[in-house]
Motif scaffolding. Structure first.
Motif, PDB file in Angstrom:
ATOM      1  N   LYS A 107       0.958   4.588  -5.613  1.00  0.00           N
ATOM      2  CA  LYS A 107       0.807   6.003  -5.282  1.00  0.00           C
ATOM      3  C   LYS A 107       0.420   6.765  -6.538  1.00  0.00           C
ATOM      4  CE  LYS A 107       1.315   9.670  -2.587  1.00  0.00           C
ATOM      5  NZ  LYS A 107       0.383   9.897  -1.443  1.00  0.00           N
ATOM      6  N   LYS A 108      -0.638   7.562  -6.446  1.00  0.00           N
ATOM      7  CA  LYS A 108      -1.142   8.293  -7.609  1.00  0.00           C
ATOM      8  C   LYS A 108      -1.214   9.790  -7.305  1.00  0.00           C
ATOM      9  CE  LYS A 108      -2.137   4.730 -10.310  1.00  0.00           C
ATOM     10  NZ  LYS A 108      -3.532   4.469 -10.699  1.00  0.00           N
ATOM     11  N   ASP A 129      -6.476  10.991  -9.227  1.00  0.00           N
ATOM     12  CA  ASP A 129      -6.701   9.563  -9.025  1.00  0.00           C
ATOM     13  C   ASP A 129      -6.994   9.203  -7.566  1.00  0.00           C
ATOM     14  OD1 ASP A 129      -5.601   8.064 -11.769  1.00  0.00           O
ATOM     15  OD2 ASP A 129      -4.622   9.970 -11.345  1.00  0.00           O
ATOM     16  N   GLU A 130      -6.154   9.697  -6.647  1.00  0.00           N
ATOM     17  CA  GLU A 130      -6.354   9.358  -5.231  1.00  0.00           C
ATOM     18  C   GLU A 130      -7.647   9.963  -4.701  1.00  0.00           C
ATOM     19  OE1 GLU A 130      -3.164  10.032  -2.539  1.00  0.00           O
ATOM     20  OE2 GLU A 130      -1.737   8.793  -3.653  1.00  0.00           O
ATOM     21  N   LYS A 131      -7.971  11.158  -5.151  1.00  0.00           N
ATOM     22  CA  LYS A 131      -9.211  11.807  -4.712  1.00  0.00           C
ATOM     23  C   LYS A 131     -10.424  10.999  -5.169  1.00  0.00           C
ATOM     24  CE  LYS A 131     -11.680  16.226  -4.956  1.00  0.00           C
ATOM     25  NZ  LYS A 131     -11.645  17.612  -5.526  1.00  0.00           N
ATOM     26  N   ASP A 132     -10.414  10.558  -6.424  1.00  0.00           N
ATOM     27  CA  ASP A 132     -11.526   9.771  -6.954  1.00  0.00           C
ATOM     28  C   ASP A 132     -11.651   8.436  -6.234  1.00  0.00           C
ATOM     29  OD1 ASP A 132     -11.905  11.794  -8.801  1.00  0.00           O
ATOM     30  OD2 ASP A 132     -10.705  10.810 -10.342  1.00  0.00           O
ATOM     31  N   PHE A 133     -10.521   7.758  -6.040  1.00  0.00           N
ATOM     32  CA  PHE A 133     -10.527   6.451  -5.394  1.00  0.00           C
ATOM     33  C   PHE A 133     -11.005   6.568  -3.946  1.00  0.00           C
ATOM     34  CE2 PHE A 133      -8.166   2.665  -3.608  1.00  0.00           C
ATOM     35  CZ  PHE A 133      -8.913   1.717  -4.278  1.00  0.00           C
ATOM     36  N   ASN A 145       0.842  -1.184   0.000  1.00  0.00           N
ATOM     37  CA  ASN A 145       0.000   0.000   0.000  1.00  0.00           C
ATOM     38  C   ASN A 145       0.885   1.244   0.000  1.00  0.00           C
ATOM     39  OD1 ASN A 145      -1.953   1.938   0.340  1.00  0.00           O
ATOM     40  ND2 ASN A 145      -2.427   1.404   2.464  1.00  0.00           N
ATOM     41  N   GLU A 146       0.906   1.963  -1.113  1.00  0.00           N
ATOM     42  CA  GLU A 146       1.786   3.122  -1.261  1.00  0.00           C
ATOM     43  C   GLU A 146       1.113   4.433  -0.874  1.00  0.00           C
ATOM     44  OE1 GLU A 146       3.335   3.105  -5.239  1.00  0.00           O
ATOM     45  OE2 GLU A 146       4.749   1.486  -4.815  1.00  0.00           O
ATOM     46  N   PHE A 147      -0.019   4.356  -0.179  1.00  0.00           N
ATOM     47  CA  PHE A 147      -0.739   5.579   0.180  1.00  0.00           C
ATOM     48  C   PHE A 147       0.133   6.515   1.011  1.00  0.00           C
ATOM     49  CE2 PHE A 147      -3.564   8.098   2.908  1.00  0.00           C
ATOM     50  CZ  PHE A 147      -4.398   8.654   1.967  1.00  0.00           C
ATOM     51  N   PHE A 148       0.959   5.954   1.921  1.00  0.00           N
ATOM     52  CA  PHE A 148       1.805   6.764   2.779  1.00  0.00           C
ATOM     53  C   PHE A 148       3.223   6.924   2.222  1.00  0.00           C
ATOM     54  CE2 PHE A 148      -1.353   4.871   5.693  1.00  0.00           C
ATOM     55  CZ  PHE A 148      -1.914   6.035   6.183  1.00  0.00           C
ATOM     56  N   GLY A 149       3.441   6.490   0.997  1.00  0.00           N
ATOM     57  CA  GLY A 149       4.755   6.627   0.377  1.00  0.00           C
ATOM     58  C   GLY A 149       5.217   5.320  -0.251  1.00  0.00           C
ATOM     59  N   ARG A 189      -9.514   2.804 -14.833  1.00  0.00           N
ATOM     60  CA  ARG A 189      -8.092   2.541 -15.071  1.00  0.00           C
ATOM     61  C   ARG A 189      -7.452   1.920 -13.829  1.00  0.00           C
ATOM     62  NH1 ARG A 189      -6.114   7.602 -16.879  1.00  0.00           N
ATOM     63  NH2 ARG A 189      -5.772   8.213 -14.707  1.00  0.00           N
ATOM     64  N   THR A 190      -7.853   2.396 -12.660  1.00  0.00           N
ATOM     65  CA  THR A 190      -7.344   1.829 -11.413  1.00  0.00           C
ATOM     66  C   THR A 190      -7.775   0.375 -11.279  1.00  0.00           C
ATOM     67  OG1 THR A 190      -7.332   3.973 -10.280  1.00  0.00           O
ATOM     68  CG2 THR A 190      -7.402   2.007  -8.891  1.00  0.00           C
ATOM     69  N   ARG A 191      -9.045   0.096 -11.580  1.00  0.00           N
ATOM     70  CA  ARG A 191      -9.524  -1.286 -11.524  1.00  0.00           C
ATOM     71  C   ARG A 191      -8.700  -2.173 -12.461  1.00  0.00           C
ATOM     72  NH1 ARG A 191     -15.519  -3.869 -12.149  1.00  0.00           N
ATOM     73  NH2 ARG A 191     -15.944  -2.152 -13.549  1.00  0.00           N
TER      74      ARG A 191
END
Length: 246
Positions: free
Chosen positions: A187-188, A193-197, A157-161, A229-231
């Motif tokens: 990480k996007k 991308d992150e806002k939409d997800f 999980n690259e959410f935090f880096g 695209r993420t899916r």
């Protein structure tokens, strides 16, 4: 791999590592890719993230009793249902219940029982690269030690880096042959991308629900395109692991 006879347990002792995100992605993948039925079970009633997805028809089962140990009758119930059926199963476990559920699986020889019955057990363990990185990796190491003959999929999980190098290229992954794959939640761009997800997750919507919604205040055409695209990126990684294709 026959996903109809596969039980997936998402396990991580550290809260906030992205376990629920992994569970929701995996649940949708199994629903889309499995020929038969799939049972989705959420054992964490205090944080019922997976259980909040109405489109997935998740069973909420509180398997932990007042003494903080597994209520074996409840756990035995859905384990027996899985063994006696031809359905796939995904179990989203709570981080606070990790030790109790881990002890149940280990002490009751669940991997061996599944193997004897022609079933597969796969453990999914998310890790991240933030301040809790060492704790999440410690949990993964424990799972590898406890279940040397069980297939394990690591979710990065690259959410935090991001890590210093790809997880698949690390010694930890290369030296443990029962790690059958790595899925990276990349990480996007934070503003797109992150806002939409994140919005999709906040509204407990599946990829299909985002695709079909007519509520443009939630997702317009461009936002839907980014979500799709993420899916595609996530599903392709899982396809590579399970040997399935569109």
């Amino acid at each position: 791999m026959d996903l109809n006879n596969t039980a997936h347990f998402v396990m991580q002792s550290k809260g906030g590592a992205g376990k629920s995100v992994c569970s929701t992605i995996l649940a949708q993948y199994l629903k889309d890719k499995t020929a038969g039925e799939v049972s989705f079970i959420d054992t964490d009633p205090s944080n019922k993230t997976l259980g909040s997805y109405q489109a997935l028809n998740v069973q909420m089962i509180d398997v932990i009793g007042v003494d903080k140990v597994v209520d074996q009758s409840k756990f035995d119930g859905f384990i027996n249902d899985f063994i006696e059926s031809n359905k796939g199963m995904l179990v989203d476990t709570g981080s606070g219940d990790f030790l109790a559920i881990n002890n149940y699986i280990y002490n009751n020889n669940i991997p061996e029982i599944f193997n004897e019955m022609g079933k597969n057990l796969i453990i999914h363990c998310p890790i991240n690269y933030g301040q809790a990185s060492l704790e999440t990796i410690k949990c993964l190491t424990m799972l590898l030690e406890n279940y040397p003959n069980v297939s394990i999929i690591v979710w990065a999980n690259e959410f935090f880096g991001r890590g210093e190098k790809d997880l698949a290229d690390t010694k930890l992954v290369k030296s443990n042959k029962n790690i059958i794959g790595v899925v990276t939640i990349a990480k996007k761009n934070v503003d797109t991308d992150e806002k939409d997800f994140s919005k999709m997750l906040d509204h407990f919507m599946t990829f299909d629900e985002v695709k079909s919604t007519e509520d443009k205040s939630l997702f317009g055409f461009i936002q839907k395109t980014r979500i799709e695209r993420t899916r595609k990126e996530l599903y392709e990684q899982l396809d590579n692991i399970f040997g399935k294709s569109e």
